[in-house]
Design a protein around this motif. Sequence first.
Motif, mmCIF file in Angstrom:
data_model
loop_
_atom_site.group_PDB
_atom_site.id
_atom_site.type_symbol
_atom_site.label_atom_id
_atom_site.label_comp_id
_atom_site.label_asym_id
_atom_site.label_seq_id
_atom_site.Cartn_x
_atom_site.Cartn_y
_atom_site.Cartn_z
ATOM 1 N N ASP A 146 37.783 15.786 3.195
ATOM 2 C CA ASP A 146 37.403 14.374 3.245
ATOM 3 C C ASP A 146 38.415 13.490 2.527
ATOM 4 O O ASP A 146 38.578 12.314 2.883
ATOM 5 C CB ASP A 146 36.020 14.169 2.616
ATOM 6 N N HIS A 147 39.083 14.033 1.509
ATOM 7 C CA HIS A 147 40.061 13.263 0.733
ATOM 8 C C HIS A 147 41.499 13.495 1.208
ATOM 9 O O HIS A 147 42.432 12.960 0.614
ATOM 10 C CB HIS A 147 39.957 13.623 -0.751
ATOM 11 N N MET A 148 41.662 14.299 2.240
ATOM 12 C CA MET A 148 42.999 14.695 2.678
ATOM 13 C C MET A 148 43.883 13.493 3.026
ATOM 14 O O MET A 148 45.054 13.423 2.639
ATOM 15 C CB MET A 148 42.906 15.629 3.876
ATOM 16 N N ALA A 169 46.553 26.748 -0.660
ATOM 17 C CA ALA A 169 46.430 25.817 0.456
ATOM 18 C C ALA A 169 45.019 25.244 0.529
ATOM 19 O O ALA A 169 44.182 25.492 -0.340
ATOM 20 C CB ALA A 169 46.788 26.529 1.758
ATOM 21 N N PHE A 170 44.751 24.464 1.574
ATOM 22 C CA PHE A 170 43.398 24.019 1.904
ATOM 23 C C PHE A 170 42.650 25.258 2.383
ATOM 24 O O PHE A 170 42.743 25.654 3.535
ATOM 25 C CB PHE A 170 43.491 22.948 2.997
ATOM 26 N N GLN A 199 42.689 16.746 12.819
ATOM 27 C CA GLN A 199 41.273 16.521 13.085
ATOM 28 C C GLN A 199 40.355 17.247 12.108
ATOM 29 O O GLN A 199 39.206 16.861 11.910
ATOM 30 C CB GLN A 199 40.944 16.931 14.515
ATOM 31 N N GLY A 200 40.830 18.316 11.473
ATOM 32 C CA GLY A 200 40.056 18.988 10.440
ATOM 33 C C GLY A 200 38.965 19.891 10.974
ATOM 34 O O GLY A 200 38.775 20.045 12.182
ATOM 35 N N LEU A 201 38.232 20.492 10.037
ATOM 36 C CA LEU A 201 37.143 21.408 10.371
ATOM 37 C C LEU A 201 35.860 20.634 10.674
ATOM 38 O O LEU A 201 35.659 19.540 10.147
ATOM 39 C CB LEU A 201 36.896 22.366 9.199
#
Length: 331
Positions: A235-237, A70-71, A182-184
């Motif tokens: 960033d590329h997600m 996973a991420f 929203q991400g980390l």
Amino acid sequence: MKIIKWIKRIAMALFLLLIVLLITGFIFEKISRAIAEKIKPDGQITEVGNHKMHYLKEGTGGPTVVFETAFDPAGHLQWYHIQKDLPKTYTTFSYDRSGILWSERGTNPKTGEKIAEELHALLEKSKAPKPYILVGHSFGGMLTRFFVQKYPQDVAGVILIDSQYPADEKYLSPELHGMVNQGLPGGFLKFANTFGAARLMFRNMFPLSPQYKYQNSIMPALLYKSADATLEEQDHMKSIKTEAAGITSFGSIPLYVLTAGDKTRYDSFIKDPKFKTEMLEAWDKMQKDLLNLSTDSKQIVLPTSGHYINQDQPKIVEEAVNEMVKKVTAQ
């Protein structure tokens, strides 16, 4: 006036304390990295393109079960316990994507296509027997689409483990979509990584049972290597999801979809009951839609498992892998 003087003194004392803590943390991080550099990889290192990549291969003969993480900064460690438990009568293969753990970053962009190309080259270099059965968790499940599209002749089966659905905006309201994507906080984590706080924050990422003692020691020790590459993947997600959404068919390649079913799995980060209900219902629909990737697919719902099925119920993952191996070798 005395109050103002005391406020200034307290402020100065706090400032000096902060400086001392930062210096201490920086030195602690430098020492920790020097110690971590001496940790030997548990797998093998080979050259792929212009950089070195790390993989762990167990068993002999075909097919090869290929695990995609996973991420996650833990890389191949997410599959370590499962690989050790699976039979050695066929090959299992996990690896660290570029920049994660013992894999060098290299210069390829973090696109779905390039990640697939690097994995394929690594499999070729390691002489992993074909065909491949791809096992992808979450973000890793989405990445399998690029591998199948580019190398369909090498893929005998796919197992998606609570896989991300690339076009999730179809099932989520704009508010919830923004919340879950929203991400980390990249800037904060890079700062924490420099001053020793990140390795403390992520020191017990795996369960605290003896089975995960090795993973809980290695992952935080090497986090300084993994952090930047993981944030780069974030960033590329968006672009990866957009490209993955355009890959809509695996043809007749057998597909298993393992789905988390624990109704409380979002409680820790979705407090609004309305949004939580929406997320549960949307995830169920997205997981069912994944079945349309193949004309030969089935779903396995795990009512007591959260998103990390490979940690919550690893035996179910192992059973699915063994069943898929039997299925593709019988053809």
